[in-house]
Design an enzyme around this catalytic site. Structure first.
Site: not given
Ligand code: AMP
Length: 282
Positions: A31, A33, A37, A185
């Site tokens: 979340g 987001l 995401h 990000m």
């Molecule tokens: P999180 O909500 O941080 O657990 O991330 C959820 C998913 O989004 C994971 O697969 C992360 O690697 C991906 N994610 C987070 N930040 C980025 C970003 N800046 N660029 C691409 N994917 C991301």
């Protein structure tokens, strides 16, 4: 966009879509987001998924004592708007008691690739990640699951999990989405205020410096990593956790001449622990 709040509801939705011959894509998140995401949702759709389900679950099992589980940023209404705009079909939002009811006692451990880097800095973190992702896979029954390269070691852990436990799910890695100034990000960027936000640029600056050297012909892994480390160490507001060069596929440590290398960095900037990486030569 359907909202599903229990494993039973998630499974019933997935069974219904599968019975209709639909290819399901899964995008797990915690979340708060951002565009990174949203890009994962679009990538799942572009991979031929007729329905994309995103999950939002701040997973207590992957936070250590003293980490930011309690204060991790949350904004369900804004997240749902972001997911709707990205074309998400369903959102899975289980509660902690749905995921880990009283008596819960089953965990998934992935081996070598969980060691070192964030695995060393955050004991038990990847056990929590592998466990929750296994549970999400079993509930959402996706054909494809998309994870960001931002969390490079996590992606490697999940590739091993999916392969070793025969999930039969295609794991797709998605490129890092960055702010205009290069900062990757992250939901945790919300912790960065004022000078800390500016200082946080040192991670990507270090990685871009390594990339410039690589593009200029430098192939010594130690020198490439040293260039990234130097930028981070030069920033007084940043405390370097690690800067390492690893094999892009196995994450085995690399030194000397390399054809390809992933440089991974982690640093604390003010209240935020930040990670970033770049893969050179593939
Ligand atoms: P999180 O909500 O941080 O657990 O991330 C959820 C998913 O989004 C994971 O697969 C992360 O690697 C991906 N994610 C987070 N930040 C980025 C970003 N800046 N660029 C691409 N994917 C991301």
């Amino acid at each position: 966009m359907e909202l599903l709040r229990t494993p039973e509801a998630m499974r019933a939705w997935a069974d219904g879509r599968r019975a209709g011959g639909v290819r399901i894509g899964l995008v797990p998140t915690m979340g708060y987001l951002h565009e990174g995401h949203a890009s994962l949702v679009r990538i799942a759709a572009a991979r031929g998924c007729g329905k994309v389900v995103a999950s939002i679950f701040v997973n207590p099992a992957q936070f250590g004592p003293g980490e930011d589980y309690e204060k991790y940023p949350r904004d369900e209404a804004r997240d749902l708007a972001t997911l709707r705009a990205a074309g998400t079909s369903a959102v899975y939002l289980p509660g902690v008691a749905d995921m880990y009811p009283d008596g819960y006692q089953t965990y998934v451990e992935v081996g070598d690739v969980s060691q070192g880097l964030c695995g060393a800095a955050r004991p038990g973190h990847f056990r929590g990640v592998a466990t929750v992702v296994a549970k999400l896979f079993l509930a959402a029954k996706p054909h494809v699951a998309v994870f960001g390269e931002k969390d490079y070691q996590q992606l490697a852990v999940i590739r091993a999990l999916a392969r070793d436990l025969d999930f039969g799910i295609e794991i797709v890695g998605a490129p890092i989405v960055r702010e205009e100034d290069g900062l990757a990000m992250s939901s945790r960027n919300a912790y960065l205020k004022g000078d800390d936000r500016i200082a946080a640029r040192c991670l990507s600056r270090g990685l871009f410096r390594a990339k410039a050297l690589f593009d200029g012909g430098e192939r010594d892994a130690g020198k490439l990593v040293a260039a990234a480390r130097k930028e981070i160490k030069a920033e007084p507001r940043a405390a370097l956790n690690y800067a390492e060069g690893r094999d892009p596929v196995t994450l085995a440590p690399l030194s000397g001449e390399v054809a390809a290398v992933t440089i991974l960095v982690a640093a604390r900037v003010g209240p935020a622990r930040l990670i970033d990486n770049v893969t050179l030569g593939t």
